[in-house]
Each structure stands twice: as C-alpha cells, then as structure tokens.
Design an enzyme around this catalytic site. Structure first.
Site, PDB file in Angstrom:
ATOM      1  N   LEU A   1      30.858  37.818  46.296  1.00 17.99           N
ATOM      2  CA  LEU A   1      30.082  38.944  45.393  1.00 17.99           C
ATOM      3  C   LEU A   1      31.476  39.969  45.428  1.00 17.99           C
ATOM      4  O   LEU A   1      31.991  40.135  46.443  1.00 17.99           O
ATOM      5  CB  LEU A   1      29.007  39.624  45.888  1.00 17.99           C
ATOM      6  CG  LEU A   1      27.581  38.879  45.995  1.00 17.99           C
ATOM      7  CD1 LEU A   1      26.559  39.465  46.507  1.00 17.99           C
ATOM      8  CD2 LEU A   1      27.361  38.256  44.556  1.00 17.99           C
ATOM      9  N   ASP A   2      31.570  40.660  44.175  1.00 13.15           N
ATOM     10  CA  ASP A   2      32.558  41.548  44.259  1.00 13.15           C
ATOM     11  C   ASP A   2      32.144  42.783  44.844  1.00 13.15           C
ATOM     12  O   ASP A   2      31.041  42.930  45.320  1.00 13.15           O
ATOM     13  CB  ASP A   2      32.643  42.080  42.732  1.00 13.15           C
ATOM     14  CG  ASP A   2      32.967  41.239  41.718  1.00 13.15           C
ATOM     15  OD1 ASP A   2      33.768  40.141  42.219  1.00 13.15           O
ATOM     16  OD2 ASP A   2      32.756  41.407  40.632  1.00 13.15           O
ATOM     17  N   LYS A   3      33.112  43.416  45.514  1.00 10.87           N
ATOM     18  CA  LYS A   3      32.892  44.517  46.355  1.00 10.87           C
ATOM     19  C   LYS A   3      31.944  45.489  45.956  1.00 10.87           C
ATOM     20  O   LYS A   3      31.249  45.755  47.049  1.00 10.87           O
ATOM     21  CB  LYS A   3      34.324  45.324  46.808  1.00 10.87           C
ATOM     22  CG  LYS A   3      34.303  46.334  47.627  1.00 10.87           C
ATOM     23  CD  LYS A   3      35.500  47.298  47.619  1.00 10.87           C
ATOM     24  CE  LYS A   3      35.421  48.547  48.681  1.00 10.87           C
ATOM     25  NZ  LYS A   3      36.513  49.300  48.560  1.00 10.87           N
TER      26      LYS A   3
END
Length: 302
Positions: free
Chosen positions: A141-143
């Site tokens: 997952l993106d930050k």
C-alpha cells in the site's frame, strides 16, 4: 495544561488528547509534554509516534482543529503485537500476518527511511519469538494509503500468493474520498496504464498500450465539495485508483500528484483499503478482513 484546550487522558501505552482550540502540532505537543525538552518532542514526532485521528503525522506545523484526537505512543522501545507503531495486527497464523496500516507508514524501506516501516516492525516482532523468523512482502500500500495489508512468513508462501494473486484474491475493496459531487451512482472505468520516466502513471485508451486496468466504483455519499466512493479492483496496477479518479475529473483528496487541489482537507491522502478477501495459501479457506472507513472520510462527505 488548560482544560479549555483539550481533554487529556492516558492508558497503559498512550497519551490521548482531544483538541479544543486551533493550534500547530509541535506547539500543542510542547504544551502537553511540558516536562520534555523541545528536541525530545521533535524526536517523538520524527519517529512517527504521533497520530492525528486516523493517520501518522510528522509535520511540526500541521494545523490542528477542534474535535481532532492526538495520540502519543509512550513507549517505542519494545515492539510487541499491541505496540506496533502505525498498524494493528488483524490476523496471524504460521503462514501469514494481516494488518491494518495507518496512513503515513511506509510498507517497505526507502533510501530515506529504513526502520519506520511496516515490514521492519513486523520483522522485529516475529524475531522476538525466534531470531530465524522472517517476514516477506506480498503486496504493498502507498505510504499515505491506509487499510488492510497482508505479509507472508516464508518465501514459499510469498511466492504461492504472488504467483496465484489473481485467483487467490476474491475481493479488494477500497474507499476513496474524492473532490466534487459525483452524479453517477455507479460506474466502470477501463484503461491501459503507462509510466513516465519520472514514475508518474497515466491512462491510454489505445488497446494494449500498457497494462490493462479495471476499476468498478459505487457512490456512497457526498456533498457539493466531496464524494465518498467504494471501489472494487479487477486488476491491481500501480496507482490505479488514483489515475482513474483523475481521469473521471474527481481526483482523490490530498493527491497532488494526480490532480488534487484539496491537499490538506483531511491531512492525508483520501484512500483506504477497506476489505481483502483471499484464499489462504495453505488451508485453502476463504478469509475476509476489513478495516473501518476513516472517520474523516465520513465527516467530510456528509
């Protein structure tokens, strides 16, 4: 600490404060932790030990608003199941760990950050039981995206999941807070995604010109400024939802990279991995894990 400014309480691991008056985060923390030096408070912020509502926040000048909840993790030294920073373990067995990741926590290391990541913390967690234990990344997952994420406990399980990802995963549902009022109750968008040399993804409508991406969306609620959508991914391409929302003219809130003008509406990216349903790599049972929709998404889209 003035009672007019906040409601202040503690539990075994955290300091929890409800904001009563507008303030900047560092200023607020210096008042709450008046027994600590300025540098000590800055270090706590930099290590990611402070969360605002549903996301980790490190910016000293983050503008606090009345009604928000600030949580300070008191003890970062011991990484235990209930003291993991920026995540909660939803499920664990001999083969996998499923977590609910908060926005602001990296999935894996970058050149700038090696330790304050989900992978690094989980690696330390499993090594407490046996120094030979390891954790392997299955997907990311993106930050600034929160929600359900899965890791494997062996290279074999990781490969089995990744090699059969399309069949193993039965449902991946996200919710997104996007800009503007959605007029359609539901829809479906398909495009071929390509990547620039600067790692920016974009859509092409030319068949086979890139990786095929399919997103199905349903309107949940909204107002003149914001809409809350539920999105089902039929493919799992890099930045797929973010690009497709930009294509529709309703970029994800806080997503400056893909056209958002409402960068600080909720202090984070308006994207959350709500549901992950998959076939267990060893038992073959169908498992479903969910992470509640962030409160800020719901309040902004009322």
């Amino acid at each position: 600490m003035s009672k007019k400014r906040s409601n202040y309480r503690k539990d075994a691991k955290n300091i929890i404060i409800e904001v009563k008056e507008p303030d900047e985060l560092l200023s607020f923390l210096l008042k709450v932790m008046s027994n600590r030096s300025r540098n000590s408070v800055k270090s706590i912020l930099a290590r990611g030990q402070v969360t605002i509502d549903d996301h980790i926040e490190k910016r000293f000048n983050y503008p606090l608003k009345p009604g928000q909840t600030v949580t300070i993790l008191k003890n970062k030294a011991a990484v235990k199941q209930d003291v993991l920073i920026g995540m909660q373990i939803l499920y664990e067995d001999e083969d996998i760990i499923v977590i609910n990741k908060e926005a602001g926590l990296l999935s894996i290391a970058t050149e700038k950050e090696k330790q304050q990541t989900a992978l690094h913390q989980l690696m330390k967690y499993v090594k407490r039981e046996d120094p030979e234990n390891r954790i392997f990344v299955v997907h990311r997952l993106d930050k600034d995206t929160s929600g359900v994420m899965m890791f494997a406990k062996s290279e074999h399980v990781k490969r089995k999941l990744q090699d059969n990802w399309a069949k193993a995963v039965k449902e991946r549902t996200y919710v997104a807070l996007v800009e503007g009022r959605f007029t359609e109750k539901e829809g479906y968008i398909t495009s071929w995604l390509r990547e620039t040399k600067t790692h920016l993804m974009y859509s092409s409508q030319t068949p086979n010109d890139g990786l095929l991406a399919k997103t199905r969306y349903t309107f949940i609620q909204g107002n003149a400024d914001f809409s809350l959508l539920e999105l089902n991914l039929e493919t799992g391409r890099k930045n797929q939802i973010r690009v497709h929302m930009q294509d529709l003219g309703h970029p994800v809130v806080g997503d400056k990279k893909y056209g958002s003008k409402e960068r600080d509406a909720i202090g984070r990216l308006g994207l959350h991995a709500k549901t992950l349903t998959f076939q267990h790599p060893t038992t073959n049972k169908i498992l479903t894990f969910k992470a509640d929709v962030p409160a800020s998404f719901l309040s902004k889209s009322k």
